[in-house]
Design a protein around this motif. Sequence first.
Motif, short mmCIF file in Angstrom:
data_model
loop_
_atom_site.label_atom_id
_atom_site.label_comp_id
_atom_site.label_asym_id
_atom_site.label_seq_id
_atom_site.Cartn_x
_atom_site.Cartn_y
_atom_site.Cartn_z
N MET A 1 0.82 -1.21 0.00
CA MET A 1 0.00 0.00 0.00
C MET A 1 0.85 1.26 0.00
O MET A 1 0.42 2.30 -0.46
N VAL A 2 2.04 1.21 0.63
CA VAL A 2 2.85 2.42 0.74
C VAL A 2 3.18 2.93 -0.65
O VAL A 2 3.66 2.20 -1.51
N GLY A 3 2.94 4.22 -0.85
CA GLY A 3 3.23 4.83 -2.13
C GLY A 3 2.15 4.63 -3.17
O GLY A 3 2.26 5.15 -4.26
N SER A 4 1.15 3.86 -2.84
CA SER A 4 0.09 3.63 -3.82
C SER A 4 -0.87 4.79 -3.84
O SER A 4 -0.94 5.56 -2.90
N PRO A 5 -1.69 4.94 -4.89
CA PRO A 5 -2.65 6.03 -4.94
C PRO A 5 -3.75 5.81 -3.90
O PRO A 5 -3.94 4.71 -3.39
N ILE A 243 -7.91 -1.89 10.95
CA ILE A 243 -7.74 -0.46 10.75
C ILE A 243 -6.64 0.07 11.65
O ILE A 243 -6.66 -0.13 12.87
N GLU A 244 -5.67 0.73 11.05
CA GLU A 244 -4.55 1.31 11.79
C GLU A 244 -4.86 2.72 12.28
O GLU A 244 -4.57 3.07 13.42
N VAL A 268 -4.21 -1.79 8.54
CA VAL A 268 -3.05 -2.47 9.11
C VAL A 268 -2.31 -3.14 7.94
O VAL A 268 -2.92 -3.58 6.97
N ARG A 269 -0.98 -3.15 8.03
CA ARG A 269 -0.19 -3.71 6.93
C ARG A 269 -0.61 -5.16 6.64
O ARG A 269 -0.87 -5.93 7.54
N GLU A 270 -0.68 -5.45 5.35
CA GLU A 270 -1.05 -6.76 4.81
C GLU A 270 -2.55 -7.06 4.94
O GLU A 270 -2.98 -8.17 4.68
N VAL A 271 -3.34 -6.07 5.33
CA VAL A 271 -4.79 -6.22 5.32
C VAL A 271 -5.31 -5.69 3.99
O VAL A 271 -4.86 -4.64 3.50
N VAL A 297 -9.57 5.18 1.67
CA VAL A 297 -8.52 4.36 2.26
C VAL A 297 -7.17 4.95 1.88
O VAL A 297 -6.83 5.04 0.70
N ASP A 298 -6.42 5.37 2.89
CA ASP A 298 -5.11 6.00 2.68
C ASP A 298 -3.99 5.02 3.01
O ASP A 298 -4.18 4.09 3.80
N PRO A 299 -2.79 5.23 2.45
CA PRO A 299 -1.64 4.40 2.80
C PRO A 299 -1.31 4.55 4.29
O PRO A 299 -1.54 5.60 4.88
N PRO A 300 -0.79 3.53 4.94
CA PRO A 300 -0.43 3.61 6.36
C PRO A 300 0.50 4.78 6.63
O PRO A 300 1.45 5.03 5.88
#
Length: 308
Positions: A1-5, A243-244, A268-271, A297-300
């Motif tokens: 998810m990091v860096g994704s739109p 949800i983080e 949460v990462r990998e969710v 939904v935003d990147p962590p």
Amino acid sequence: MVGSPLHFGHGQNDRHHHQQAVTAGNERRIRLVFFFTASYALIQAVGGWLSGSLALIADSGHMASDAAVLLLALMAYRIARRPADSTRTYGFHRVRVLAALVNGAALLLLVAWIIWEAIGRIYVPVAVLAEPMLIVAVIGLGVNIAGAWVLWSGNRTDGNLRGAWLHVVGDLLGSIGAIAAAIGIMLTGWSILDPLLSVLVALLIVRSAWSLVRESIHILLQVVPHGVDVRAVEESLARLPGIEEAGHFHAWVLADETIIATVHVSPVREVDPFSLPSLVSSWLWEHYAIDHVTVQVDPPGQLDRAHQ
């Protein structure tokens, strides 16, 4: 998810489709009460002219103004029935909120007029023929009880219907006051009872009228609905599994009890991020009866940076 739109979505159990049903029963009730009110205003005007009672003629003007407000409410229902289009995607339902605002404002103006007239009559008494006043007031009480019952049996969450009901209740209280004043004048000869009871009735109307105006303004200003705590919602969402972070929560009323909300969450990462809109939508419906939720939904870590 990091860096994704950024990802946007609606919950799969989303219950709102940008349209609300205009209750035909409510419209029919207001139409019936409009004919009641307009007919009685005419009867009252004729009765006041035949008896020479200025009080009855003035109250007929009050009833005529209420009939005009009821006609405005009917027009609002007709406009609200129009389907949504490309520029008014939520449709025309807030026309009913505008009509409720006008109803409340008209009631407040009416109260001011009643008090002004009453003060004038206290200093310069006006002769009142108690017998015809009593007869017409009793007829008016029957008409207003019937009208209030017809409107009360409808959907009272409809601000437009509620505004019409408040007008009829104001008329009903006015009829009770007129009956009491007529009986008092017949027993004592004190014509000052008429303006004094008019002021009492006006004060009884103020609270309901102001409540209607305040609630209509809150809807038009998109104030957070009563009972929804923005900070508490964000904190509760952030504790849901998967949800983080949660933030940027906004909620407002479209019309009546239909609530719309938007919120940002980070997974949460990998969710799977696409699982979150349905989760958030279900939780907001269960706890706050929010009909329509748009979830971004935003990147962590992005929400934390946005708050810095």
